[in-house]
Design a protein around this motif. Structure first.
Motif, PDB file in Angstrom:
ATOM      1  N   GLY A  59       0.821  -1.201   0.000  1.00  0.00           N
ATOM      2  CA  GLY A  59       0.000   0.000   0.000  1.00  0.00           C
ATOM      3  C   GLY A  59       0.855   1.251   0.000  1.00  0.00           C
ATOM      4  O   GLY A  59       0.559   2.227  -0.699  1.00  0.00           O
ATOM      5  N   SER A  91       2.711   1.832  -3.404  1.00  0.00           N
ATOM      6  CA  SER A  91       1.887   2.366  -4.484  1.00  0.00           C
ATOM      7  C   SER A  91       1.652   3.870  -4.347  1.00  0.00           C
ATOM      8  O   SER A  91       0.892   4.464  -5.111  1.00  0.00           O
ATOM      9  CB  SER A  91       0.535   1.637  -4.532  1.00  0.00           C
ATOM     10  N   HIS A 115       0.684   5.461  -1.413  1.00  0.00           N
ATOM     11  CA  HIS A 115      -0.272   5.811  -0.361  1.00  0.00           C
ATOM     12  C   HIS A 115       0.280   5.339   0.980  1.00  0.00           C
ATOM     13  O   HIS A 115       1.393   4.812   1.064  1.00  0.00           O
ATOM     14  CB  HIS A 115      -1.635   5.201  -0.668  1.00  0.00           C
ATOM     15  N   ARG A 116      -0.492   5.507   2.028  1.00  0.00           N
ATOM     16  CA  ARG A 116      -0.025   5.060   3.336  1.00  0.00           C
ATOM     17  C   ARG A 116      -0.041   3.542   3.424  1.00  0.00           C
ATOM     18  O   ARG A 116      -0.737   2.867   2.666  1.00  0.00           O
ATOM     19  CB  ARG A 116      -0.907   5.648   4.446  1.00  0.00           C
ATOM     20  N   ARG A 117       0.727   3.023   4.354  1.00  0.00           N
ATOM     21  CA  ARG A 117       0.714   1.588   4.583  1.00  0.00           C
ATOM     22  C   ARG A 117      -0.668   1.162   5.077  1.00  0.00           C
ATOM     23  O   ARG A 117      -1.278   1.839   5.898  1.00  0.00           O
ATOM     24  CB  ARG A 117       1.763   1.225   5.629  1.00  0.00           C
ATOM     25  N   CYS A 118      -1.147   0.028   4.571  1.00  0.00           N
ATOM     26  CA  CYS A 118      -2.457  -0.480   4.981  1.00  0.00           C
ATOM     27  C   CYS A 118      -2.300  -1.309   6.255  1.00  0.00           C
ATOM     28  O   CYS A 118      -1.551  -2.289   6.262  1.00  0.00           O
ATOM     29  CB  CYS A 118      -3.070  -1.337   3.880  1.00  0.00           C
ATOM     30  N   ARG A 178      -6.631  -5.574   3.073  1.00  0.00           N
ATOM     31  CA  ARG A 178      -5.503  -4.684   2.784  1.00  0.00           C
ATOM     32  C   ARG A 178      -5.310  -4.499   1.287  1.00  0.00           C
ATOM     33  O   ARG A 178      -5.015  -3.388   0.824  1.00  0.00           O
ATOM     34  CB  ARG A 178      -4.238  -5.228   3.450  1.00  0.00           C
ATOM     35  N   HIS A 181      -8.153  -2.292   0.101  1.00  0.00           N
ATOM     36  CA  HIS A 181      -7.911  -0.914   0.524  1.00  0.00           C
ATOM     37  C   HIS A 181      -6.890  -0.245  -0.385  1.00  0.00           C
ATOM     38  O   HIS A 181      -7.076   0.891  -0.832  1.00  0.00           O
ATOM     39  CB  HIS A 181      -7.415  -0.901   1.974  1.00  0.00           C
ATOM     40  N   GLY A 182      -5.789  -0.964  -0.680  1.00  0.00           N
ATOM     41  CA  GLY A 182      -4.758  -0.407  -1.535  1.00  0.00           C
ATOM     42  C   GLY A 182      -5.248  -0.139  -2.941  1.00  0.00           C
ATOM     43  O   GLY A 182      -4.934   0.888  -3.542  1.00  0.00           O
ATOM     44  N   ALA A 201      -7.611   2.868  -2.865  1.00  0.00           N
ATOM     45  CA  ALA A 201      -6.842   4.096  -2.692  1.00  0.00           C
ATOM     46  C   ALA A 201      -6.147   4.488  -3.995  1.00  0.00           C
ATOM     47  O   ALA A 201      -6.083   5.659  -4.359  1.00  0.00           O
ATOM     48  CB  ALA A 201      -5.819   3.932  -1.579  1.00  0.00           C
ATOM     49  N   GLU A 202      -5.644   3.483  -4.708  1.00  0.00           N
ATOM     50  CA  GLU A 202      -4.976   3.753  -5.997  1.00  0.00           C
ATOM     51  C   GLU A 202      -5.963   4.278  -7.014  1.00  0.00           C
ATOM     52  O   GLU A 202      -5.680   5.206  -7.786  1.00  0.00           O
ATOM     53  CB  GLU A 202      -4.332   2.461  -6.507  1.00  0.00           C
ATOM     54  N   ASP A 206      -5.918   8.126   0.161  1.00  0.00           N
ATOM     55  CA  ASP A 206      -6.051   7.100   1.172  1.00  0.00           C
ATOM     56  C   ASP A 206      -7.477   7.034   1.643  1.00  0.00           C
ATOM     57  O   ASP A 206      -8.173   8.042   1.690  1.00  0.00           O
ATOM     58  CB  ASP A 206      -5.140   7.400   2.377  1.00  0.00           C
TER      59      ASP A 206
END
Length: 208
Positions: free
Chosen positions: A137, A140, A142-145, A194, A197-198, A201-202, A207
């Motif tokens: 995450g 890519s 963004h923040r870590r998932c 996760r 979520h990633g 977010a992408e 995020d």
């Protein structure tokens, strides 16, 4: 889904004086990370021997170490961020030491006939996969998932409780393999959450 990770900011606030003290002693974030990993490997090896020989009272060390390890993991992060010690090497050490430490601390359960190798290896592999899903995450952009339901802190709670039960004389049995199977299921859910979520977010460029 929520995870105990959400409590991390409050936990860090309690540990900030300890981080300042360690910084004052000249300890670096990387030294704390490496030392914590080495201690986890030693404890995991010792508990594997204890499980193999049937001396399960030593499993009482698990909840104590999981709590201390979480504190040290939070402290090394604060040392890195708040005292200018962040580095690429530190990022590698942080991720790899967590994977090695978790594997070492879960491995002793493989020596309990009620659990066995297959379930334990499944937990280790899926725990590592869930952490990789979280790291991707961040890769890519963004923040870590850190989505649950079975993140690192949640696993520490589960295995700490198992260590407490086994160490205080609760006999391992079918209940233990059932708990391990449930952990496998929750880890699969965590990986899906996760990754989803990633991807979301992408797709949205922000995020969630």
């Amino acid at each position: 889904m929520m995870s105990l990770y959400a409590l991390k900011p409050r936990f860090q606030a309690l540990l900030r004086p300890a981080a300042r003290a360690l910084h004052g002693l000249g300890l670096s974030a990387n030294q704390v990370t490496a030392g914590t990993c080495a201690a986890s490997l030693l404890l995991g090896g010792g508990l594997a021997l204890a499980a193999h020989s049937g001396h399960l009272q030593w499993f009482l060390l698990l909840p104590l170490w999981f709590l201390l390890r979480m504190a040290l993991n939070a402290i090394d992060g604060m040392l890195a961020r708040e005292f200018g010690q962040a580095s690429t090497l530190g990022a590698y050490l942080n991720e790899l030491s967590d994977l090695l430490s978790d594997a070492a601390l879960y491995l002793p359960f493989a020596f309990l006939p009620e659990v066995g190798i297959a379930l334990t290896v499944g937990v280790i592999c899926l725990a590592n996969a869930s952490e990789m899903a979280g790291v991707l995450g961040a890769m890519s952009g963004h923040r870590r998932c850190n989505d649950g339901p079975m993140g690192k802190s949640d696993r520490a709670l589960v295995f700490g409780l198992l260590g407490l039960l086994l160490g205080t004389g609760v006999a391992p049995g079918a209940w233990l393999s059932a708990v391990m199977a449930l952990v496998v299921l929750l880890l699969l859910m965590t990986i899906v959450n996760r990754v989803r979520h990633g991807v979301v977010a992408e797709g949205t460029g922000k995020d969630q």
